[in-house]
Motif scaffolding. Structure first.
Motif, mmCIF file in Angstrom:
data_model
loop_
_atom_site.group_PDB
_atom_site.id
_atom_site.type_symbol
_atom_site.label_atom_id
_atom_site.label_comp_id
_atom_site.label_asym_id
_atom_site.label_seq_id
_atom_site.Cartn_x
_atom_site.Cartn_y
_atom_site.Cartn_z
ATOM 1 N N VAL A 38 -23.596 16.782 29.439
ATOM 2 C CA VAL A 38 -24.645 17.737 29.104
ATOM 3 C C VAL A 38 -24.883 17.824 27.597
ATOM 4 O O VAL A 38 -26.045 17.786 27.166
ATOM 5 N N LEU B 23 -29.287 16.415 35.026
ATOM 6 C CA LEU B 23 -28.842 16.962 33.741
ATOM 7 C C LEU B 23 -29.196 18.437 33.590
ATOM 8 O O LEU B 23 -28.338 19.251 33.223
ATOM 9 N N GLN C 172 -26.703 21.639 33.531
ATOM 10 C CA GLN C 172 -26.708 22.530 32.380
ATOM 11 C C GLN C 172 -26.926 23.977 32.811
ATOM 12 O O GLN C 172 -26.227 24.884 32.372
ATOM 13 N N MET D 18 -26.860 15.016 26.764
ATOM 14 C CA MET D 18 -27.987 14.877 27.696
ATOM 15 C C MET D 18 -28.092 13.436 28.185
ATOM 16 O O MET D 18 -29.145 12.805 28.098
ATOM 17 N N ILE E 208 -26.471 10.506 31.274
ATOM 18 C CA ILE E 208 -25.701 10.152 32.466
ATOM 19 C C ILE E 208 -25.321 8.695 32.340
ATOM 20 O O ILE E 208 -26.188 7.844 32.058
ATOM 21 N N VAL F 52 -21.689 12.871 33.790
ATOM 22 C CA VAL F 52 -22.815 13.721 33.415
ATOM 23 C C VAL F 52 -22.396 14.444 32.131
ATOM 24 O O VAL F 52 -21.536 15.314 32.160
#
Length: 103
Positions: free
Chosen positions: A96, A59, A63, A99, A101, A94
């Motif tokens: 972001v 993550l 990012q 935050m 998965i 994923v």
């Protein structure tokens, strides 16, 4: 079975990567690549304890990489190989902004 990694960034920016067929990256090699990117991109642990779980590392690397690195063909190919091998799932999202998965 086709393998796919979807990446959601801020402001609705989304990337979709097909994971190539063939010999997958070794798990320890994938983790080493993520470790290197975590350091290179000056990422910070998500948890106050300082523990960095594989999912957390993915993550924060995603990012920090942002759209610029994800759009780079060589970097994104390495990213896809590492994330796919580290998580070992055929479908990975994923997200972001959230935050998170998911598989």
């Amino acid at each position: 079975m086709q393998k796919l990694i979807n990446v959601m960034l801020d402001k609705g920016v989304e990337f979709s990567f097909h994971v190539p067929e063939g010999t997958p990256l070794a798990h320890d090699v994938a983790r080493a690549w993520l470790d290197k990117q975590f350091t290179t991109l000056d990422c910070e642990p998500l948890r106050a304890s300082g523990k960095v779980l594989t999912a957390d590392k993915i993550l924060v690397v995603t990012q920090a990489a942002g759209a610029a690195l994800l759009a780079d063909a060589q970097w994104s190919a390495e990213y896809v190989a590492a994330v796919s091998a580290a998580l070992g799932k055929p479908m990975i999202r994923v997200d972001v902004p959230a935050m998170a998965i998911t598989y």
